[in-house]
Design an enzyme around this catalytic site. Structure first.
Site, PDB file in Angstrom:
ATOM      1  N   GLY A  29       0.811  -1.218   0.000  1.00 14.23           N
ATOM      2  CA  GLY A  29       0.000   0.000   0.000  1.00 14.23           C
ATOM      3  C   GLY A  29       0.839   1.261   0.000  1.00 14.23           C
ATOM      4  O   GLY A  29       2.079   1.205  -0.007  1.00 14.23           O
ATOM      5  N   THR A  31       1.224   3.639   2.324  1.00 16.48           N
ATOM      6  CA  THR A  31       2.012   3.902   3.541  1.00 16.48           C
ATOM      7  C   THR A  31       3.270   3.041   3.524  1.00 16.48           C
ATOM      8  O   THR A  31       4.386   3.520   3.784  1.00 16.48           O
ATOM      9  CB  THR A  31       1.174   3.609   4.805  1.00 16.48           C
ATOM     10  N   LYS A  94      -8.251  -4.705   6.616  1.00 16.09           N
ATOM     11  CA  LYS A  94      -7.190  -4.549   5.627  1.00 16.09           C
ATOM     12  C   LYS A  94      -7.676  -5.118   4.294  1.00 16.09           C
ATOM     13  O   LYS A  94      -8.674  -5.809   4.237  1.00 16.09           O
ATOM     14  CB  LYS A  94      -5.927  -5.304   6.070  1.00 16.09           C
ATOM     15  N   GLY A  96      -7.683  -3.047   1.318  1.00 13.16           N
ATOM     16  CA  GLY A  96      -8.020  -1.993   0.357  1.00 13.16           C
ATOM     17  C   GLY A  96      -7.192  -2.109  -0.916  1.00 13.16           C
ATOM     18  O   GLY A  96      -7.651  -1.778  -2.009  1.00 13.16           O
ATOM     19  N   GLY A  97      -5.973  -2.618  -0.764  1.00 14.69           N
ATOM     20  CA  GLY A  97      -5.090  -2.775  -1.921  1.00 14.69           C
ATOM     21  C   GLY A  97      -5.109  -4.192  -2.483  1.00 14.69           C
ATOM     22  O   GLY A  97      -4.274  -4.538  -3.326  1.00 14.69           O
ATOM     23  N   GLU A 103      -0.718 -10.758   3.041  1.00 18.49           N
ATOM     24  CA  GLU A 103      -0.494  -9.950   4.255  1.00 18.49           C
ATOM     25  C   GLU A 103      -0.838 -10.767   5.497  1.00 18.49           C
ATOM     26  O   GLU A 103      -0.100 -10.758   6.488  1.00 18.49           O
ATOM     27  CB  GLU A 103      -1.352  -8.681   4.204  1.00 18.49           C
TER      28      GLU A 103
HETATM   29  C1  5RP Z   1      -3.474  -3.504   1.297  1.00 20.57           C
HETATM   30  C2  5RP Z   1      -3.717  -3.028   2.677  1.00 20.57           C
HETATM   31  C3  5RP Z   1      -3.175  -1.689   3.069  1.00 20.57           C
HETATM   32  O1  5RP Z   1      -2.423  -1.828   4.214  1.00 20.57           O
HETATM   33  C4  5RP Z   1      -4.324  -0.761   3.333  1.00 20.57           C
HETATM   34  O2  5RP Z   1      -5.188  -0.755   2.196  1.00 20.57           O
HETATM   35  C5  5RP Z   1      -3.853   0.668   3.629  1.00 20.57           C
HETATM   36  O3  5RP Z   1      -3.294   1.209   2.466  1.00 20.57           O
HETATM   37  P1  5RP Z   1      -2.688   2.669   2.380  1.00 20.57           P
HETATM   38  O4  5RP Z   1      -1.422   2.664   3.137  1.00 20.57           O
HETATM   39  O5  5RP Z   1      -2.507   2.889   0.897  1.00 20.57           O
HETATM   40  O6  5RP Z   1      -3.702   3.627   2.969  1.00 20.57           O
HETATM   41  O7  5RP Z   1      -4.328  -3.683   3.485  1.00 20.57           O
HETATM   42  O8  5RP Z   1      -4.109  -4.731   1.038  1.00 20.57           O
END
Ligand code: 5RP
Length: 220
Positions: A29, A31, A94, A96-97, A103
């Site tokens: 992601g 971050t 978790k 979102g990506g 993970e």
């Molecule tokens: C990816 C994840 C990420 O940690 C989560 O989506 C946060 O992403 P970002 O740092 O872009 O806000 O779980 O599968």
């Protein structure tokens, strides 16, 4: 401070938890992309990384950090990743990506999960962010019906194929009062590969939360 600066600040602060001579678990992601840059600054003192996605692998390799197969590594002491939401028990949403399966595997294998987030991710109750679930494609309509019975509104993430060749449902309208129960319930549906609730064995051990006044640390 804008959100991107908060993400960067917390990513660099995670270096304090990296032990020399170890293999680091690396999430995915935007971050974590900052964290990978930070990790590159100490790459000569670590033994390499295990990666949770093709995109993190690409970035790690481009910065000269060796990427190792989890099966070939004796231990992962620290796993660093972010989250879409985190509560006061350090349980998370978790995915979102779309990298949630790898993970969760690394989070489970690691001794400590350090979650790095900006303060917008800290919530009282999980569920405002739609809950991602990776599923086997042929189970899509069956699982959709089961999730509706649980009170959710599942939406197929059109155009997304995970690194494992599966699809994602994002479940809206969930007010998650018991994350452990919901994780177990969704895990038990045939065709579910991984639910993006990290509550049972993969809640974070330490959360580093980036605020405009500094980094707040929560230890479980
Ligand atoms: C990816 C994840 C990420 O940690 C989560 O989506 C946060 O992403 P970002 O740092 O872009 O806000 O779980 O599968």
């Amino acid at each position: 401070m804008i959100q991107e600066e908060l993400k960067k600040a917390v990513s660099w602060s995670a270096l304090d938890y990296i032990l020399p001579g170890t293999v680091i678990g690396v999430g995915s992601g935007s971050t974590v992309a900052h964290f990978i840059y930070a990790l590159a600054s100490i790459k000569n003192s670590i033994n390499g990384a295990v990666s949770s996605s093709n995109s993190s692998t690409k970035q790690l390799k481009s910065l000269g950090i060796p990427v190792l197969d989890l099966n070939e590594v004796d231990e992962v002491i620290v796993y660093v990743d972010s989250a879409d939401e985190i509560n006061c028990n350090l349980q998370m949403i978790k995915g979102g990506g779309a990298a949630l399966t790898r993970e969760k595997i690394i989070a489970a294998a690691a001794k400590k999960f350090i979650c790095i987030v900006d303060e917008s991710k800290k919530v009282e109750q999980l569920g405002k962010f739609p809950l991602p679930i990776e599923i086997i494609p042929m189970a899509r309509t069956y699982i959709t019906r089961e999730l509706v019975k649980l009170g959710g509104l599942p939406k197929y993430r059109v155009g997304t194929i995970t690194d494992n060749g599966n699809i994602i449902l994002d479940v809206h309208n969930l007010h998650i009062t018991d994350p452990v129960y919901l994780e177990k319930t969704i895990n038990s549906l045939p065709g579910v590969v991984t639910v993006g609730l990290f509550a049972i064995h993969t809640a974070a051990n330490i959360a580093l939360i980036s605020t405009t006044t500094g980094i707040k640390t929560i230890i479980k």
